[in-house]
Design a protein around this motif. Sequence first.
Motif, PDB file in Angstrom:
ATOM      1  N   ARG A 189       0.694  -1.120   0.063  1.00 52.53           N
ATOM      2  CA  ARG A 189      -0.225  -0.161   0.057  1.00 52.53           C
ATOM      3  C   ARG A 189       0.764   1.029   0.278  1.00 52.53           C
ATOM      4  NH1 ARG A 189      -3.218  -3.318   3.372  1.00 52.53           N
ATOM      5  NH2 ARG A 189      -2.251  -2.184   5.700  1.00 52.53           N
ATOM      6  N   ALA A 190       1.804   1.343   0.730  1.00 54.11           N
ATOM      7  CA  ALA A 190       2.664   2.183   1.160  1.00 54.11           C
ATOM      8  C   ALA A 190       3.301   2.477  -0.675  1.00 54.11           C
ATOM      9  CB  ALA A 190       4.205   2.040   1.535  1.00 54.11           C
ATOM     10  N   ARG A 195       2.944   6.255  -6.230  1.00 54.00           N
ATOM     11  CA  ARG A 195       2.785   6.244  -7.513  1.00 54.00           C
ATOM     12  C   ARG A 195       2.623   7.760  -7.890  1.00 54.00           C
ATOM     13  NH1 ARG A 195      -0.982   1.407  -7.605  1.00 54.00           N
ATOM     14  NH2 ARG A 195       0.177  -0.633  -7.285  1.00 54.00           N
ATOM     15  N   ASP A 196       1.599   8.421  -7.001  1.00 48.27           N
ATOM     16  CA  ASP A 196       1.438   9.604  -7.558  1.00 48.27           C
ATOM     17  C   ASP A 196       2.615  10.462  -7.467  1.00 48.27           C
ATOM     18  OD1 ASP A 196       1.475  10.104  -4.576  1.00 48.27           O
ATOM     19  OD2 ASP A 196      -0.095  11.069  -5.069  1.00 48.27           O
ATOM     20  N   VAL A 200       7.469   3.809  -9.056  1.00 43.76           N
ATOM     21  CA  VAL A 200       7.719   2.761  -9.943  1.00 43.76           C
ATOM     22  C   VAL A 200       7.873   1.254  -9.498  1.00 43.76           C
ATOM     23  CG1 VAL A 200       6.813   1.295 -11.512  1.00 43.76           C
ATOM     24  CG2 VAL A 200       6.161   3.688 -11.266  1.00 43.76           C
ATOM     25  N   ALA A 201       7.479   0.431  -9.465  1.00 43.75           N
ATOM     26  CA  ALA A 201       8.171  -1.226  -8.693  1.00 43.75           C
ATOM     27  C   ALA A 201       7.554  -1.813  -9.366  1.00 43.75           C
ATOM     28  CB  ALA A 201       7.735  -1.742  -7.108  1.00 43.75           C
ATOM     29  N   SER A 202       8.447  -2.533  -9.668  1.00 50.37           N
ATOM     30  CA  SER A 202       8.538  -3.697 -10.403  1.00 50.37           C
ATOM     31  C   SER A 202       8.255  -5.417  -9.642  1.00 50.37           C
ATOM     32  CB  SER A 202      10.100  -3.657 -11.347  1.00 50.37           C
ATOM     33  OG  SER A 202      11.117  -4.628 -10.036  1.00 50.37           O
ATOM     34  N   ARG A 203       8.781  -6.180  -9.948  1.00 47.93           N
ATOM     35  CA  ARG A 203       8.200  -7.506  -9.329  1.00 47.93           C
ATOM     36  C   ARG A 203       9.358  -8.325  -8.525  1.00 47.93           C
ATOM     37  NH1 ARG A 203       3.370  -9.716 -10.038  1.00 47.93           N
ATOM     38  NH2 ARG A 203       1.536  -8.764 -11.395  1.00 47.93           N
ATOM     39  N   THR A 204      10.611  -7.321  -9.419  1.00 53.36           N
ATOM     40  CA  THR A 204      11.362  -7.774  -8.620  1.00 53.36           C
ATOM     41  C   THR A 204      12.367  -7.151  -7.628  1.00 53.36           C
ATOM     42  OG1 THR A 204      12.591  -6.343 -11.110  1.00 53.36           O
ATOM     43  CG2 THR A 204      12.122  -9.113 -10.855  1.00 53.36           C
ATOM     44  N   ASP A 205      13.485  -6.663  -8.237  1.00 50.88           N
ATOM     45  CA  ASP A 205      14.144  -5.421  -6.026  1.00 50.88           C
ATOM     46  C   ASP A 205      14.806  -4.676  -7.183  1.00 50.88           C
ATOM     47  OD1 ASP A 205      16.219  -5.678  -8.669  1.00 50.88           O
ATOM     48  OD2 ASP A 205      17.897  -6.404  -7.492  1.00 50.88           O
TER      49      ASP A 205
END
Length: 226
Positions: A189-190, A195-196, A200-205
């Motif tokens: 959730r954090a 995002r705004d 942007v976080a990927s599914r990896t690292d």
Amino acid sequence: MNSDTVCAIRRSLLFSAVPAGDAAVLLDGHGTLTLNDGDVVFAEGAPADFLFLVLSGDVLIDASPASPQLRLSAGDTAGEEAVLTGAPHAATARAAGPVTLLSMPAGTLMGYLESHFDVAIAMISAMAGNLREQVREITELKMQSTAERLASYLLALAGDATGKAVVRLPYEKRHLADHLGMDPATLSRAFAKLRDKGVVASRTDKVEIADVATLRTYGDCAAFTA
């Protein structure tokens, strides 16, 4: 005597005051432990029979279920406050992924310090300084919302970068959640709340930051709460 082990002792802040020739004395009876993710290094309430030096990997210290965890990495020591005071361990330490530790018998260390008062004072001073830094870190984390904690952490990874930046998380997201004092769902959730702010976080690292300055402004101004 393994020269790498002696060098590891010499590089440790806690042992910085130990004369070079005395490192071998402290290593009398030492062992090397290789642990897997989640393995217990020592448990809260257990006697402090050993002081541990992290040679590789990371160790998490669980101060309390509701607090952010302390993360130790190569060169850090674990259990010294219990060893030096003779008290049981005040927290539980676990391996965060594969970890290699040097274990030093408490009796060996205390026997050495009894005849090297100047080194004992230097160790206590180093331990006190480290404790102050840990308390400061935990206090700052607890005063921030979950999204603010995450933003601060990502900014630390970004360092002096400006504009767009790509950072890589040094360990799995579940361990990052532990370190920041939240569960994995709260961490997700954090990330969503950031995002705004261009995160942007990927599914990896990999984590992309659209503009470091924008994220830094958010962190400084606390634009919203978790």
